[in-house]
Scaffold this active site. Structure first.
Site, PDB file in Angstrom:
ATOM      1  N   GLY A   8       0.704  -1.207   0.023  1.00 17.46           N
ATOM      2  CA  GLY A   8      -0.153   0.036   0.146  1.00 17.46           C
ATOM      3  C   GLY A   8       0.881   1.255   0.070  1.00 17.46           C
ATOM      4  N   ASP A  45      -1.227  -6.919  -6.369  1.00 14.46           N
ATOM      5  CA  ASP A  45      -2.628  -7.116  -5.475  1.00 14.46           C
ATOM      6  C   ASP A  45      -2.188  -8.165  -4.401  1.00 14.46           C
ATOM      7  OD1 ASP A  45      -4.946  -8.014  -4.271  1.00 14.46           O
ATOM      8  OD2 ASP A  45      -6.060  -8.143  -6.084  1.00 14.46           O
ATOM      9  N   SER A 124      -6.317  -0.844  12.627  1.00 11.13           N
ATOM     10  CA  SER A 124      -7.358   0.114  12.729  1.00 11.13           C
ATOM     11  C   SER A 124      -7.805   0.380  13.956  1.00 11.13           C
ATOM     12  CB  SER A 124      -8.560  -0.085  11.804  1.00 11.13           C
ATOM     13  OG  SER A 124      -9.433   0.805  11.832  1.00 11.13           O
ATOM     14  N   TYR A 137     -14.862  -4.697   7.335  1.00  7.79           N
ATOM     15  CA  TYR A 137     -13.590  -3.979   7.589  1.00  7.79           C
ATOM     16  C   TYR A 137     -13.046  -4.206   8.997  1.00  7.79           C
ATOM     17  CZ  TYR A 137      -9.971  -0.201   7.818  1.00  7.79           C
ATOM     18  OH  TYR A 137      -9.066   0.548   7.983  1.00  7.79           O
TER      19      TYR A 137
END
Length: 234
Positions: A8, A45, A124, A137
């Site tokens: 990323g 990916d 997160s 998520y």
């Protein structure tokens, strides 16, 4: 000079991490769905093991063995749970959790042979607090935290540390898009007023934490979840 891979690494938090590690003297390669604007990058990916292996082969050919890995690639998702298809659920898990699996497993031989390694997983803060309409998520990022703790115990004897950094409210293009779609439960400014340090986070805040955890000095820190969130989650 160590070789670091940042997934990323083409934008947002991942790009900030890649730039910080490069500034600290690492040879850095970014893995992303599109080429990074600067530095050495490979298109991959992270949910596709063959693409990951091909990208890492190119990194090794250029820089040598990989001993620092930051798993920052991620995919957001907003959907009411009862309207969430299993296919969409699975795709979000494939990227956010499966990508960590593939990339970590693929670099481990380099780290084990070197007797030294640093793995930092970007999870997160929603794994602490939950988040409506983001069950897929949040589930994936919560699993990343659990995986981090398990791998820390398993890989410690090889000289490899594994930690996670769950970002809080960070000013990225993804955040601003969510604000435009009124998915944040208020504006960015409203969230700033609810943040103890009274500002939105910057990608560079996350990069600083990752740089420390990737350093030689952090060798006695493993299995930790280091929240960088301005005090929003303690």
């Amino acid at each position: 000079m160590r070789t670091a891979v940042v997934t990323g690494g083409g934008s947002g938090i991942g790009l900030a991490i890649a730039r910080r590690l490069e500034a600290d003297g690492h040879q850095v390669a970014a893995l992303d769905l599109k080429p990074a604007d600067s530095g050495f990058s490979q298109v991959a990916d992270v949910s596709d093991r063959a693409q990951v292996e091909a990208a890492l082969a190119a990194v090794r050919e250029r820089y040598g063995p990989v001993t620092v890995l930051v798993n920052a690639a991620g995919m957001e998702g907003y959907k009411r749970f009862q309207n969430l298809t299993f296919e969409r659920w699975q795709r979000v898990l494939d990227v956010n959790l499966g990508g960590v699996f593939h990339c970590t497993q693929a670099v481990l031989p380099d780290m084990i042979e070197a007797g030294w390694g640093r793995i930092v997983n970007i999870s997160s803060s929603s794994a602490h607090s939950g988040q409506p309409f983001m069950s897929h998520y949040v589930a994936a990022k919560s699993a990343v935290n659990g995986l981090t703790k398990s791998l820390a115990l398993e890989l410690g004897p090889y000289g490899i540390t594994v930690n996670a950094v769950p970002p809080g409210f960070i000013d990225t293009p993804m955040l601003r898009r969510s604000e435009e779609r009124e998915l944040l439960g208020g504006t960015v400014e409203e969230h700033i007023r609810r943040t103890p340090v009274r500002r939105v986070g910057r990608p560079e805040d996350i990069a600083a934490a990752c740089a420390f955890l990737a350093s030689e000095e952090a060798g006695y820190i493993t299995g930790q979840i280091l929240g960088v969130n301005g005090g929003r989650n303690t």
